[in-house]
Design a protein around this motif. Structure first.
Motif, short mmCIF file in Angstrom:
data_model
loop_
_atom_site.label_atom_id
_atom_site.label_comp_id
_atom_site.label_asym_id
_atom_site.label_seq_id
_atom_site.Cartn_x
_atom_site.Cartn_y
_atom_site.Cartn_z
N ALA A 1 0.84 -1.20 0.00
CA ALA A 1 0.00 0.00 0.00
C ALA A 1 0.87 1.24 0.00
O ALA A 1 2.02 1.22 0.46
N SER A 2 0.32 2.32 -0.53
CA SER A 2 1.04 3.59 -0.53
C SER A 2 1.04 4.18 0.88
O SER A 2 0.17 3.86 1.69
N PRO A 3 2.02 5.04 1.18
CA PRO A 3 2.05 5.68 2.51
C PRO A 3 0.74 6.41 2.83
O PRO A 3 0.25 6.37 3.96
N ALA A 4 0.19 7.10 1.84
CA ALA A 4 -1.05 7.84 2.06
C ALA A 4 -2.21 6.89 2.39
O ALA A 4 -3.06 7.19 3.23
N PRO B 1 -3.09 -2.81 -11.09
CA PRO B 1 -2.71 -4.10 -11.66
C PRO B 1 -1.62 -4.84 -10.87
O PRO B 1 -1.50 -6.05 -10.97
N LEU B 2 -0.84 -4.09 -10.08
CA LEU B 2 0.21 -4.71 -9.25
C LEU B 2 -0.30 -5.05 -7.86
O LEU B 2 0.45 -5.55 -7.02
N GLY B 3 -1.57 -4.77 -7.60
CA GLY B 3 -2.16 -5.10 -6.30
C GLY B 3 -1.88 -4.11 -5.20
O GLY B 3 -2.12 -4.38 -4.03
N ARG B 4 -1.35 -2.94 -5.53
CA ARG B 4 -1.03 -1.95 -4.52
C ARG B 4 -2.28 -1.17 -4.13
O ARG B 4 -3.02 -0.70 -4.96
N VAL B 5 -2.51 -1.03 -2.83
CA VAL B 5 -3.66 -0.28 -2.33
C VAL B 5 -3.33 1.20 -2.35
O VAL B 5 -2.33 1.63 -1.78
N ARG B 6 -4.16 1.98 -3.01
CA ARG B 6 -3.96 3.42 -3.10
C ARG B 6 -4.94 4.14 -2.19
O ARG B 6 -5.91 3.56 -1.69
N LYS B 7 -4.69 5.42 -2.00
CA LYS B 7 -5.56 6.24 -1.15
C LYS B 7 -7.00 6.23 -1.67
O LYS B 7 -7.95 6.15 -0.90
N GLU B 8 -7.15 6.27 -3.01
CA GLU B 8 -8.49 6.27 -3.61
C GLU B 8 -9.24 4.98 -3.28
O GLU B 8 -10.46 4.99 -3.10
N ASP B 9 -8.50 3.84 -3.22
CA ASP B 9 -9.14 2.56 -2.89
C ASP B 9 -9.70 2.57 -1.47
O ASP B 9 -10.79 2.06 -1.22
N VAL B 10 -8.93 3.18 -0.55
CA VAL B 10 -9.38 3.26 0.84
C VAL B 10 -10.63 4.13 0.93
O VAL B 10 -11.60 3.79 1.62
N GLU B 11 -10.63 5.25 0.21
CA GLU B 11 -11.79 6.15 0.23
C GLU B 11 -13.02 5.48 -0.36
O GLU B 11 -14.12 5.58 0.19
N ASP B 12 -12.84 4.74 -1.48
CA ASP B 12 -13.96 4.03 -2.09
C ASP B 12 -14.51 2.96 -1.14
O ASP B 12 -15.73 2.80 -1.01
#
Length: 433
Positions: free
Chosen positions: A134-137, A157-168
């Protein structure tokens, strides 16, 4: 600890997107050293550290939008690059002393401790393997919201969790809770859970860069706020090509720059603008601002999109100075080295689709300007010289898009005719351009 913030960029720019981190956590940074590249609506700018030390933490991820004043990283002014590990000589010295001092009982204790450490290390490895990428944010937001990153789906596509995914995920979770309380069926807003609109066929989703988004918005805005119209003409380029053929070698030897077509067209445009000044104007409210200067924008295509650097006071420049400035601005554009000053202003724009093989096109206005000239490919075509004679001539179609709110059709057509006359008799450029 020192915070690194997004600095003031320009009066019209309040936010940007992290394009790339030039330094990583643990790296030594000096005061004034660039640590990140920020993509804005117009140009990319580099953000420098205001303190010397070790980069401790990155608070934003490439692709994240940041505003002026946002904290994006933390620098430890007292830290040392690479951590506080002991030097190799000290390590070897301690190891030798330990071996000399060990008794059988201590050896047994060391063996047990090593086994315990090995088991503990194995446990840590298993834990790290289970830890989601996951990203730091995203990690920070998940901690604040009390969410488990393992339960958050991601579109990366690499399975990394982004800030937008957490918000969604948080929004969907809240919607599900609300719907469960009211007995309604929850709405699925996550793009990953939407119906496959392509019926399983392979696609690739690419987020538009900030510059591409700005270009798209401006082009749509111009078409919605101006009465844009285009008129066309054609030029017999025989005379210009003959001048270039005769003079190109001596011109390059004298000025160390190639004699191209752009200087001829720039001179012709300036002369035509002097005859038809409304094409060198803009509209502000209910007023027409007629510009008494000639700052000519030159559209340049780059990998990140079209940019329009401006040649200042083009009417005061010689052919050699114009050619050199066009070369310099084009190189800066392709090397992503343009500054905001290079792009601001401009009274009229020239764009050359002919370098890509375009035979005819309709250029879109570069607002708030009210005129743009489109150059095209030089094509040999049979031309009627008189009623009986035909010749093959190098011909170029030219197009003028203009804002019909202040420029009438007669002025627009006459403007192109003037350019045609000047370029078909290029000696007149010395008198009028």
């Amino acid at each position: 600890m020192a915070e690194i913030k997004v600095p003031e960029l320009a009066e019209s720019i309040t936010e940007g997107t992290i394009a790339e981190w030039l330094k990583q956590p643990g790296d030594q940074v000096e005061k004034g050293e660039n640590i990140a590249e920020l993509e804005t609506d117009k140009v990319n700018v580099e953000i420098a550290s205001e303190k010397s030390g070790v980069l401790q933490e990155l608070l934003k991820e490439p692709g994240d939008t940041v505003e002026v004043g946002d904290v994006i990283a933390v620098v430890d002014e007292n830290g040392e690059a690479g951590g506080s590990e002991k030097s190799g000589d000290e390590s070897k010295k301690e190891t030798a002393e330990d071996k000399a001092d060990q008794s059988p009982e201590k050896e047994a204790e060391s063996s047990n401790a090593a086994e315990s450490k090995e088991e503990s290390g194995q446990s840590e490895e298993d834990s790290a393997a289970d830890r989601p990428v996951a990203s730091p944010a995203a990690r920070k937001l998940a901690r604040e919201k009390g969410l488990d990153l393992n339960q958050i789906p991601t579109r990366d596509p690499l399975g990394r969790v982004r800030k937008e995914d957490v918000e969604d995920y948080e929004q969907n979770k809240a919607a599900s809770t609300k719907a469960a309380g009211s007995g309604e069926k929850p709405k699925k807003e996550n793009a990953a859970s939407q119906k496959d609109e392509f019926e399983g066929k392979p696609v690739e989703r690419i987020k538009m860069s900030r510059r591409r988004q700005t270009i798209a918005n401006r082009l749509v805005d111009v078409q919605q706020t101006s009465a844009m119209l285009t008129t066309f003409n054609e030029i017999d380029m025989t005379a210009v090509m003959n001048v270039r053929k005769r003079r190109k070698e001596s011109f390059q030897e004298a000025h160390d720059v190639r004699l191209g077509f752009m200087s001829f067209f720039t001179k012709a445009v300036i002369a035509a603008l002097k005859h038809f000044p409304l094409l060198n104007a803009e509209i502000q409210g209910n007023e027409i601002i007629k510009k008494q200067f000639y700052d000519i924008g030159m559209a340049v295509s780059t990998d990140d999109g079209l940019v329009v650097p401006v040649v200042r006071d083009a009417d005061r420049k010689s052919f050699a100075e114009l050619e050199q400035e066009v070369v310099d601005l084009s190189k800066k554009a392709r090397d992503n080295k343009l500054t905001l000053k290079d792009l601001q202003g401009g009274s009229f724009t020239i764009t050359n689709g002919g370098v890509f093989g375009s035979l005819l096109s309709t250029p879109i206005l570069n607002g708030p300007q009210v005129g743009i000239l489109g150059m095209h490919k030089i094509q040999w075509r049979p031309i009627a010289i008189d009623e009986e004679k035909m010749e093959n001539r190098p011909m170029m179609y030219i197009a003028l898009s203009y804002d019909h709110r202040i420029v009438d059709g007669k002025e627009a057509v006459s403007f192109l005719v003037k350019i045609k006359e000047l370029l078909e008799d290029p000696e007149t450029l010395l008198l009028e351009g």
